[in-house]
Write an enzyme that holds these catalytic residues in place. Structure first.
Site, PDB file in Angstrom:
ATOM      1  N   THR A 192      -0.214 -15.350 -27.724  1.00 51.19           N
ATOM      2  CA  THR A 192      -0.111 -14.200 -28.206  1.00 51.19           C
ATOM      3  C   THR A 192      -1.318 -13.426 -27.927  1.00 51.19           C
ATOM      4  OG1 THR A 192       1.197 -15.075 -30.178  1.00 51.19           O
ATOM      5  CG2 THR A 192       0.259 -12.800 -30.591  1.00 51.19           C
ATOM      6  N   GLU A 193      -2.748 -14.034 -27.927  1.00 55.11           N
ATOM      7  CA  GLU A 193      -4.148 -13.156 -27.391  1.00 55.11           C
ATOM      8  C   GLU A 193      -3.883 -12.738 -26.008  1.00 55.11           C
ATOM      9  OE1 GLU A 193      -6.410 -12.024 -29.317  1.00 55.11           O
ATOM     10  OE2 GLU A 193      -5.839 -12.707 -31.151  1.00 55.11           O
ATOM     11  N   SER A 194      -3.674 -13.621 -25.264  1.00 50.10           N
ATOM     12  CA  SER A 194      -3.761 -13.334 -23.568  1.00 50.10           C
ATOM     13  C   SER A 194      -2.816 -13.832 -22.752  1.00 50.10           C
ATOM     14  CB  SER A 194      -5.121 -13.977 -23.128  1.00 50.10           C
ATOM     15  OG  SER A 194      -5.196 -15.097 -23.334  1.00 50.10           O
ATOM     16  N   TYR A 279       1.948  -9.075 -35.016  1.00 45.55           N
ATOM     17  CA  TYR A 279       1.231 -10.514 -34.388  1.00 45.55           C
ATOM     18  C   TYR A 279       1.193 -11.475 -35.416  1.00 45.55           C
ATOM     19  CZ  TYR A 279      -3.327 -13.049 -33.204  1.00 45.55           C
ATOM     20  OH  TYR A 279      -4.082 -13.880 -32.641  1.00 45.55           O
TER      21      TYR A 279
END
Length: 318
Positions: A192-194, A279
């Site tokens: 999800t972050e990168s 998120y």
């Protein structure tokens, strides 16, 4: 008053294990000490009493063949459900080496648990075995990673990723175990972050696989945020801290990872930022559970945690 303070201190020591091992134990404990049981608590107590009766029968050979190993397993299952007599009986078996290897440390843990629930004989037995020191019998340990991740294969998920990301994903999974974090949760955060991009940089200057801002990188001793291993270790250290701070609530820990723990405290739940709400929803959809084991020794809990848990549950259910 002194006796009540000692009991409260024992509960603070035991609470992290109780929460990690299962809600039934802590619910039963609170019900027995603080008021009448609800219907679910009565059902749990009834199951525990049945297991206790079976354990006694197998321990003493009453109507069945004497089998101390079977008795210990039944006592343990009843203890997990919050039965003080089962905790005391299993502690006695450990204290005397009856059907189990002798262990004063395990016995002390079980006697402390039973004493907290008001078992007078367990309180007396603690004089011989000492206080709870953190040693917990294997049968009472929180569920293993295999149980928590039942039906989910990290490798099968990794195989579906683009080739350049597969080695990064395997590093995340491998390091997650070192930090006592579910590989599934760790991978959800990293994806999800990168998208597992080791050179990603956000408009807010978050860097690398786990998207660490400079302050977080410094806080968790990350020297090179574009080194995948260094970055992942920093992100996992932060996630482990958040799980301890929010006492295993994955929604709150994820919100803290995205928006900062201060924002979660300030809004007393998942902040109302569209990005953060999306998120958290994505993380929960990936991991498919709300609670995660945590190490309470890492940090004190959020001072507004009881209210946060209620708000968090309402937000996720809505």
């Amino acid at each position: 008053m002194k006796q009540r303070c000692r009991a409260n201190r024992r509960f603070r020591l035991l609470a992290p294990w109780l929460l990690a091992a299962g809600v039934a134990v802590s619910t039963a404990a609170i019900a027995k000490r603080d008021g009448p049981e609800s219907f679910p608590d009565r059902a749990v107590a009834g199951r525990a009493r049945y297991l206790l009766e079976q354990a006694v029968a197998h321990e003493h050979g009453e109507g069945v063949g004497r089998d101390p190993v079977k008795a210990a397993a039944l006592y343990c299952e009843a203890a997990r459900l919050g039965d003080a007599e089962a905790m005391h009986s299993l502690g006695w078996m450990y204290a005397n080496g009856r059907g189990l290897p002798r262990s004063d440390a395990y016995a002390g843990t079980l006697f402390a648990m039973a004493a907290f629930l008001g078992h007078a004989q367990a309180e007396r037995m603690r004089r011989f075995t000492g206080d709870y020191v953190g040693d917990v019998p294997d049968c009472l340990q929180p569920p293993s990673e295999q149980q928590l991740e039942a039906g989910w294969s990290a490798e099968s998920h990794i195989q579906a990723l683009a080739a350049p990301r597969q080695s990064i994903a395997r590093t995340v999974v491998k390091l997650a175990r070192d930090y006592a974090i579910s590989p599934r949760l760790a991978l959800a955060i990293a994806l999800t972050e990168s998208g597992l991009n080791p050179v990603a940089v956000s408009p807010k200057n978050a860097m690398g696989v786990m998207q660490l801002i400079p302050a977080t990188a410094a806080r968790f001793n990350v020297r090179n945020p574009f080194d995948p291993v260094d970055n992942i270790k920093g992100g996992l250290a932060y996630l482990r801290w958040l799980l301890a701070y929010f006492r295993g609530d994955i929604a709150l820990a994820a919100a803290g990872y995205n928006a900062g723990e201060g924002a979660v405290d300030r809004y007393r739940g998942v902040p109302p930022y569209p990005e953060t709400k999306a998120y958290v929803a994505r993380i929960l959809a990936f991991v498919k559970r709300r609670q995660h084991p945590y190490d309470s020794s890492i940090t004190e809990p959020s001072t507004v945690l009881p209210g946060l848990e209620l708000v968090s549950q309402r937000e996720v259910d809505s």
